[in-house]
Design a protein around this motif. Structure first.
Motif, mmCIF file in Angstrom:
data_model
loop_
_atom_site.group_PDB
_atom_site.id
_atom_site.type_symbol
_atom_site.label_atom_id
_atom_site.label_comp_id
_atom_site.label_asym_id
_atom_site.label_seq_id
_atom_site.Cartn_x
_atom_site.Cartn_y
_atom_site.Cartn_z
ATOM 1 N N SER A 197 0.857 -1.192 0.000
ATOM 2 C CA SER A 197 0.000 0.000 0.000
ATOM 3 C C SER A 197 0.890 1.238 0.000
ATOM 4 N N TYR A 199 0.804 5.714 0.417
ATOM 5 C CA TYR A 199 -0.006 6.862 0.837
ATOM 6 C C TYR A 199 0.098 7.969 -0.203
ATOM 7 N N ASN A 200 -1.064 8.390 -0.701
ATOM 8 C CA ASN A 200 -1.116 9.498 -1.646
ATOM 9 C C ASN A 200 -1.795 10.666 -0.931
ATOM 10 N N ARG A 203 -5.323 11.455 -2.582
ATOM 11 C CA ARG A 203 -6.373 10.448 -2.761
ATOM 12 C C ARG A 203 -6.453 9.451 -1.613
ATOM 13 N N GLU A 206 -3.582 4.099 -1.270
ATOM 14 C CA GLU A 206 -3.761 3.256 -2.461
ATOM 15 C C GLU A 206 -3.348 1.839 -2.078
ATOM 16 N N THR A 207 -4.257 0.889 -2.259
ATOM 17 C CA THR A 207 -4.018 -0.493 -1.865
ATOM 18 C C THR A 207 -3.678 -1.331 -3.095
ATOM 19 N N TYR A 208 -2.562 -2.080 -3.028
ATOM 20 C CA TYR A 208 -2.200 -2.979 -4.135
ATOM 21 C C TYR A 208 -2.615 -4.399 -3.753
ATOM 22 N N GLU A 235 -12.089 3.717 -7.292
ATOM 23 C CA GLU A 235 -11.364 3.449 -8.536
ATOM 24 C C GLU A 235 -10.592 2.149 -8.404
ATOM 25 N N GLN A 243 -0.834 4.490 -13.318
ATOM 26 C CA GLN A 243 -2.018 3.680 -12.995
ATOM 27 C C GLN A 243 -3.060 3.811 -14.109
ATOM 28 N N TYR A 256 -4.749 -2.112 -8.381
ATOM 29 C CA TYR A 256 -4.757 -1.182 -7.239
ATOM 30 C C TYR A 256 -6.199 -0.773 -6.959
ATOM 31 N N ILE A 258 -8.536 2.331 -4.877
ATOM 32 C CA ILE A 258 -8.581 3.601 -4.129
ATOM 33 C C ILE A 258 -9.965 3.725 -3.526
#
Length: 598
Positions: A197, A199-200, A203, A206-208, A235, A243, A256, A258
């Motif tokens: 994961s 951090y953005n 947004r 963001e989890t992968y 998303e 992405q 990914y 969001i």
């Protein structure tokens, strides 16, 4: 699904993983010529400066072979022993692995440990002999080494050169032919593994993830099983160079998600994502918990920045799941955090990332490991000692245990004597010595973890002229004679400089610490005594001499008693000053303890 291939690249440091990943991306057209640059996936400044991979990076490529379109999901992994947790996460999301071996350096310690990790997860191994274009390459001999290690046919090993592009087509063909397609049922409930994961700030988190069963759609309500919280999938998409949003991602693919999560602790790596309406009952297992090896305190230079430091650490933990921290306080440094790291390089990288990415100037205390203490009152009750200041009174301690590791060192036969004497000096016991070839030896030692925390890796490289590779694994706790060494400045204990040491080394290290601190602590208007103590016994002392003002300069000629009177007056002032004076300890003093042998 039969046209999807998930694979990772595993190797020792500097065997050419990142360069090989660059070549694969270029060969599949995943990056244009304009976008391409060396070590494309290493997108952190520190990674580029040091030439090492710190984070695993996932990227999707499309490739056509025999008229069929294939989707290849590549995860590039780090090679340093301190980042083996990143490797274990990548391996959990794949079905195959490229094992890259340098034709000039042959098999190294980390190659073997990463290979075992992959075999435990039943991955299909594709051996690649890299750097065959080097003048110092020895392909025939290294091929024999790989055959001995893997038990494969020599024909299965792909000779390649990531720098010049030799063998890249053969590697892509081998991935498609040998790596199995993902297994899973598209019609079942959603079951996806979170393997990373990021951090953005705009947004959120963001989890992968990698989908094992079912599919995930944009706008779907999903549930994270470890925390039990539900989210709306704003998303979903695949991880190309940038992405790429998609409407749906199906079984076997990597992507990914969001959801607008702002709280870092809500996403746990190794967690299972499922559908909120019809959740799966099975959580994905087999994800190992991180075991910190080295502990150190991290404190803000300005105590008002404590909350800001906490927020920074949480965001960093998202990006690096192997960082563990809990709040603590110190009399000398105020409020901060006790952090667990996988090794000294990991500690250094975290400190540097805090300063670069979050503008946090921090002080790091002397690193140490976790000990077990048993008291006289309750001999079977274990007290976990993470911090030297937590240690009970020595008179109440029955016995102490410290963590031991199994260290594997591979070196040239010329340096066996040097390496052995270094390990024995660090209280190591040799358990095995195997000649892999006439030139290369594998040495196995049982060693206390505390001894390798400080300068072991640097000194190993020095005594072997850079030809030794090192890997370690924990083997449990063993009884040991340990004492707490305290450092006193101006009569006050500085808890941040306390350390737990073996009884035989304490005297020597105490003396070296005092000498080192004398050079680093700036001179004041009064004498500063620096003492090292074990319990109530002072074992070493140094003095930082006062900066003296020449008060007798105005007394020219006349009676000596005038000078004496002035000097006595100055002496009283110095004594009073010493009672109320504070000693500022520079940041360098905390880290200098690590470099006592320099």
């Amino acid at each position: 699904m039969k046209n999807i291939r998930n694979f990772c690249i595993i190797a020792h440091i500097d065997h050419g993983k990142s360069t090989l990943a660059d070549r694969l991306l270029a060969a599949t057209g995943a990056v244009t010529e304009r976008e391409s640059q060396a070590q494309l996936l290493d997108n952190m400044d520190i990674e580029r400066e040091r030439g090492i991979t710190i984070k695993s990076h996932a990227i999707q490529m499309n490739y056509t072979q025999g008229g069929q379109e294939y989707v290849l999901n590549l995860i590039d992994t780090p090679g340093h022993v301190d980042f083996s947790y990143e490797v274990s996460r990548s391996i959990a999301a794949c079905e195959g692995a490229l094992l890259v071996v340098d034709a000039a350096q042959s098999i190294q310690a980390q190659t073997i440990s990463n290979l075992y990790l992959a075999l435990e997860n039943d991955l299909e191994i594709i051996p690649v002999l890299n750097k065959i274009d080097l003048p110092s390459a020895n392909p025939e001999e290294v091929t024999d080494d790989i055959v001995d290690l893997l038990g494969c046919d020599p024909e299965e090993i792909i000779p390649a050169s990531a720098k010049t592009g030799i063998g890249i087509t053969e590697i892509l063909a081998a991935i498609i032919e040998r790596v199995p397609a993902p297994k899973g049922v598209k019609e079942e409930s959603l079951q996806a593994l979170i393997f990373d994961s990021v951090y953005n700030p705009f947004r959120g988190v963001e989890t992968y993830f990698r989908i094992l069963n079912g599919e995930i759609k944009k706008g779907q309500h999903v549930k994270f099983m470890a925390t039990g919280k539900n989210y709306y999938a704003d998303e979903v998409g695949t991880l190309n160079l940038t992405q790429t949003p998609k409407k749906v991602i199906s079984t076997g693919d990597v992507g990914y998600l969001i959801t607008g999560i702002k709280e870092a602790k809500e996403v746990k790596v190794g967690d299972t994502i499922t559908d909120a309406k019809s959740p799966t009952t099975n959580m994905i297992e087999g994800f190992e918990d991180v075991k910190p090896m080295v502990f150190a305190g991290i404190y803000p230079v300005d105590t008002e920045d404590y909350e800001e430091l906490r927020a920074s650490m949480e965001k960093l933990q998202l990006n690096d799941a192997s960082l563990v921290f809990i709040p603590e306080s110190s009399a000398a440094l105020g409020f901060g955090f006790r952090c667990g790291f996988l090794g000294m390089l990991h500690l250094e990288i975290i400190q540097e990332r805090l300063e670069r990415e979050f503008d946090m100037t921090v002080i790091t205390t002397v690193p140490n490991v976790s000990y077990n203490a048993f008291t006289n009152r309750e001999p079977n009750t274990v007290l976990l000692v993470n911090n030297p200041s937590d240690l009970p009174d020595p008179s109440k301690i029955n016995r102490m245990e410290e963590p031991y590791i199994k260290a594997t060192i591979i070196t040239k036969s010329d340096f066996v004597g040097n390496v052995m004497s270094l390990c024995i000096e660090k209280r190591g016991q040799i358990t095995n010595q195997t000649y892999l070839t006439t030139e290369r030896v594998e040495l196995t030692f049982d060693m206390p973890l505390a001894e390798i925390v400080f300068d072991f890796y640097d000194r190993l490289k020095t005594v072997s002229k850079g030809y030794a590779s090192f890997d370690y694994a924990p083997i449990g706790m063993r009884e040991s004679k340990l004492v707490r060494l305290d450092v006193l400045l101006n009569g006050n204990i500085v808890d941040a400089l306390s350390s737990l040491l073996h009884q035989d080394n304490a005297q020597d290290i105490g003396r070296k610490m005092c000498e080192k601190l004398r050079q680093l602590i700036p001179r004041q208007q009064f004498d500063i005594p620096i003492q090292a103590a074990i319990g109530a016994k002072i074992i070493s002392r140094e003095t930082v001499k006062a900066v003296r003002k020449d008060v007798t300069a105005k007394c020219y000629g006349g009676d000596i008693s005038r000078k004496r009177k002035l000097l006595e007056k100055q002496k009283k002032g110095k004594k009073r000053m010493r009672q109320v004076g504070n000693v500022e300890i520079p940041q360098a003093a905390f880290m200098a303890v690590l470099k006592l042998n320099d």
